[in-house]
Design a protein around this motif. Structure first.
Motif, PDB file in Angstrom:
ATOM      1  N   GLU A 172       0.790  -1.002  -0.019  1.00  0.00           N
ATOM      2  CA  GLU A 172       0.184  -0.160  -0.122  1.00  0.00           C
ATOM      3  C   GLU A 172       0.932   1.278   0.126  1.00  0.00           C
ATOM      4  N   ARG A 173       0.237   2.316  -0.339  1.00  0.00           N
ATOM      5  CA  ARG A 173       1.131   3.534  -0.591  1.00  0.00           C
ATOM      6  C   ARG A 173       1.194   4.162   0.714  1.00  0.00           C
ATOM      7  N   ASP A 174       0.256   4.203   1.745  1.00  0.00           N
ATOM      8  CA  ASP A 174       0.026   5.049   2.776  1.00  0.00           C
ATOM      9  C   ASP A 174       0.218   4.391   4.079  1.00  0.00           C
ATOM     10  N   PHE A 175       1.386   4.148   4.654  1.00  0.00           N
ATOM     11  CA  PHE A 175       1.309   3.468   5.816  1.00  0.00           C
ATOM     12  C   PHE A 175       0.853   4.039   7.309  1.00  0.00           C
ATOM     13  N   THR A 176       0.156   5.355   6.882  1.00  0.00           N
ATOM     14  CA  THR A 176      -0.461   6.246   8.140  1.00  0.00           C
ATOM     15  C   THR A 176      -1.855   5.958   8.082  1.00  0.00           C
ATOM     16  N   GLN A 177      -2.234   4.917   7.315  1.00  0.00           N
ATOM     17  CA  GLN A 177      -3.598   4.319   7.250  1.00  0.00           C
ATOM     18  C   GLN A 177      -3.672   2.750   7.812  1.00  0.00           C
ATOM     19  N   PRO A 178      -4.506   2.634   8.667  1.00  0.00           N
ATOM     20  CA  PRO A 178      -4.605   1.189   9.190  1.00  0.00           C
ATOM     21  C   PRO A 178      -5.134   0.190   8.417  1.00  0.00           C
ATOM     22  N   ILE A 179      -5.045  -1.065   8.902  1.00  0.00           N
ATOM     23  CA  ILE A 179      -5.545  -2.132   8.094  1.00  0.00           C
ATOM     24  C   ILE A 179      -6.772  -2.620   9.010  1.00  0.00           C
ATOM     25  N   VAL A 180      -7.731  -2.917   8.540  1.00  0.00           N
ATOM     26  CA  VAL A 180      -9.062  -3.732   9.209  1.00  0.00           C
ATOM     27  C   VAL A 180      -9.359  -5.201   8.811  1.00  0.00           C
ATOM     28  N   SER A 181      -9.250  -5.924   9.794  1.00  0.00           N
ATOM     29  CA  SER A 181      -9.576  -7.423   9.150  1.00  0.00           C
ATOM     30  C   SER A 181     -10.423  -8.067   9.838  1.00  0.00           C
ATOM     31  N   VAL A 182     -11.359  -8.703   9.071  1.00  0.00           N
ATOM     32  CA  VAL A 182     -12.607  -9.059   9.854  1.00  0.00           C
ATOM     33  C   VAL A 182     -12.554 -10.674   9.462  1.00  0.00           C
ATOM     34  N   SER A 183     -12.999 -11.426  10.663  1.00  0.00           N
ATOM     35  CA  SER A 183     -12.848 -13.168  10.456  1.00  0.00           C
ATOM     36  C   SER A 183     -14.278 -13.439  10.401  1.00  0.00           C
ATOM     37  N   LEU A 184     -14.620 -14.498   9.647  1.00  0.00           N
ATOM     38  CA  LEU A 184     -16.041 -15.005   9.852  1.00  0.00           C
ATOM     39  C   LEU A 184     -15.647 -16.594   9.529  1.00  0.00           C
ATOM     40  N   GLY A 185     -16.436 -17.330  10.253  1.00  0.00           N
ATOM     41  CA  GLY A 185     -16.640 -18.879   9.949  1.00  0.00           C
ATOM     42  C   GLY A 185     -15.718 -19.410  11.087  1.00  0.00           C
ATOM     43  N   LEU A 186     -14.762 -20.397  10.897  1.00  0.00           N
ATOM     44  CA  LEU A 186     -14.120 -21.248  11.509  1.00  0.00           C
ATOM     45  C   LEU A 186     -13.069 -20.322  12.285  1.00  0.00           C
ATOM     46  N   PRO A 187     -12.658 -20.639  13.626  1.00  0.00           N
ATOM     47  CA  PRO A 187     -11.587 -19.951  14.043  1.00  0.00           C
ATOM     48  C   PRO A 187     -10.346 -20.149  13.368  1.00  0.00           C
ATOM     49  N   ALA A 188      -9.345 -19.327  13.628  1.00  0.00           N
ATOM     50  CA  ALA A 188      -7.985 -19.332  13.116  1.00  0.00           C
ATOM     51  C   ALA A 188      -6.964 -18.932  14.263  1.00  0.00           C
ATOM     52  N   VAL A 189      -5.893 -19.436  14.069  1.00  0.00           N
ATOM     53  CA  VAL A 189      -4.775 -18.839  14.957  1.00  0.00           C
ATOM     54  C   VAL A 189      -3.982 -18.040  14.213  1.00  0.00           C
ATOM     55  N   PHE A 190      -4.219 -16.596  14.550  1.00  0.00           N
ATOM     56  CA  PHE A 190      -3.165 -15.743  13.756  1.00  0.00           C
ATOM     57  C   PHE A 190      -1.838 -15.421  14.597  1.00  0.00           C
ATOM     58  N   LEU A 191      -0.919 -15.510  13.718  1.00  0.00           N
ATOM     59  CA  LEU A 191       0.376 -15.138  14.193  1.00  0.00           C
ATOM     60  C   LEU A 191       0.619 -13.747  14.213  1.00  0.00           C
ATOM     61  N   PHE A 192       1.224 -13.305  15.288  1.00  0.00           N
ATOM     62  CA  PHE A 192       1.389 -11.688  15.271  1.00  0.00           C
ATOM     63  C   PHE A 192       2.938 -11.522  15.857  1.00  0.00           C
ATOM     64  N   GLY A 193       3.697 -11.099  14.820  1.00  0.00           N
ATOM     65  CA  GLY A 193       5.096 -11.062  15.179  1.00  0.00           C
ATOM     66  C   GLY A 193       5.569  -9.703  15.208  1.00  0.00           C
ATOM     67  N   GLY A 194       6.883  -9.395  15.073  1.00  0.00           N
ATOM     68  CA  GLY A 194       7.353  -7.996  15.219  1.00  0.00           C
ATOM     69  C   GLY A 194       7.581  -7.469  13.635  1.00  0.00           C
ATOM     70  N   LEU A 195       8.691  -6.435  13.995  1.00  0.00           N
ATOM     71  CA  LEU A 195       8.892  -5.921  12.735  1.00  0.00           C
ATOM     72  C   LEU A 195      10.085  -6.387  11.749  1.00  0.00           C
ATOM     73  N   ARG A 196      10.734  -7.565  12.491  1.00  0.00           N
ATOM     74  CA  ARG A 196      11.496  -8.290  11.662  1.00  0.00           C
ATOM     75  C   ARG A 196      11.107  -9.764  11.602  1.00  0.00           C
ATOM     76  N   ARG A 197      11.401 -10.307  10.705  1.00  0.00           N
ATOM     77  CA  ARG A 197      10.641 -11.684  10.180  1.00  0.00           C
ATOM     78  C   ARG A 197      10.807 -12.814  11.340  1.00  0.00           C
ATOM     79  N   ASN A 198      12.124 -12.658  12.090  1.00  0.00           N
ATOM     80  CA  ASN A 198      12.582 -13.515  12.922  1.00  0.00           C
ATOM     81  C   ASN A 198      12.079 -13.148  14.481  1.00  0.00           C
ATOM     82  N   ASP A 199      11.472 -12.126  14.680  1.00  0.00           N
ATOM     83  CA  ASP A 199      10.800 -11.716  16.010  1.00  0.00           C
ATOM     84  C   ASP A 199       9.931 -12.788  16.299  1.00  0.00           C
ATOM     85  N   LYS A 200       9.919 -13.102  17.708  1.00  0.00           N
ATOM     86  CA  LYS A 200       8.942 -14.060  18.135  1.00  0.00           C
ATOM     87  C   LYS A 200       7.483 -13.708  17.944  1.00  0.00           C
ATOM     88  N   ALA A 201       6.502 -14.351  17.508  1.00  0.00           N
ATOM     89  CA  ALA A 201       5.155 -14.133  17.149  1.00  0.00           C
ATOM     90  C   ALA A 201       4.298 -14.753  18.289  1.00  0.00           C
TER      91      ALA A 201
END
Ligand code: MD6
Ligand code: FE
Length: 217
Positions: A140-169
């Motif tokens: 996306e062009r503008d990183f000042t805008q947030p992202i909004v993400s809606v989950s429907l249906g079966l539950p899922a495990v969301f991995l939420f890491g850091g700013l570097r790929r290897n940061d613990k999630a």
């Protein structure tokens, strides 16, 4: 004697779970709107069917995707990008339905982003076994805008890491109706979805649907 915390998580009532500065899960925020969102989704998928895109590295994604809005996210051998038309049909993506816009704006505002104006909604469909590996949303062009993400249906495990790929999630369970809003200092955090476990949801069946709203252009 009741156990209020446990009860909250199971009740279908909205509750908030802060993940880090800039990111929050609004549990059950979209539960009441779920049936309407899904009816509208059928119209969208008739015009722009779900498809398994190919990554730039040549792999077929296990998550099936489509889009609505004035632009849609695409992946193929040449890379990732946003485009105004669906390459399968040559036609514009279906417009963002008013109910989608309203929900996305309300969730963003509730999380402290009052001026969210999404122009793209990427729609992800997970069958059992489908997963999304750790990635950043940075097309996306503008990183000042947030992202909004809606989950429907079966539950899922969301991995939420850091700013570097290897940061613990961290692992966060996203159930039907959960809305994740993230922006500000969290906007470029790595994240992903673990392989979906089989199950049955009364409204959505044997799958999970995720609507991800962005301001892309
Ligand atoms: C999903 N979500 O929940 C995939 N990206 O199926 C994402 O990739 C995502 O949930 C950015 C912000 C929130 C998200
Ligand atoms: Fe993402």
């Amino acid at each position: 004697m009741t156990l209020p915390l446990f009860e909250d998580a199971e009740s279908g009532q909205p509750w908030r779970e802060a993940l880090c500065p800039g990111a929050v899960v609004l549990h059950n925020f979209a539960t009441a709107a779920g049936a309407t969102l899904l009816t509208t989704l059928h119209d969208i998928a008739r015009q722009a069917p779900f498809r398994h895109m190919i990554t730039p590295g040549g792999f077929r994604m296990s998550v099936a995707m489509t889009n609505c809005g004035s632009c849609g996210w695409l992946s193929d051998r040449t890379g990732y990008r946003y485009a105004a038309t669906d390459p399968e049909s040559g036609k514009p993506w279906p417009p963002l339905p008013e109910a989608y816009l309203k929900l996305a704006r309300a969730a963003a505002a509730s999380a402290g982003f009052p001026d969210f104006e999404p122009d793209a909604c990427l729609i992800n469909r997970y069958a059992p076994g489908a997963r999304l590996s750790l990635h950043q949303d940075k097309d996306e062009r503008d990183f000042t805008q947030p992202i909004v993400s809606v989950s429907l249906g079966l539950p899922a495990v969301f991995l939420f890491g850091g700013l570097r790929r290897n940061d613990k999630a961290a692992r966060v369970l996203l159930t039907h109706g959960a809305v994740v809003v993230w922006g500000g200092p969290a906007r470029l955090r790595y994240h992903g979805i673990l392989s979906l476990k089989a199950g049955y949801h009364p409204l959505v069946g044997e799958q999970r649907i995720n609507l991800t709203f962005r301001k892309a252009i």
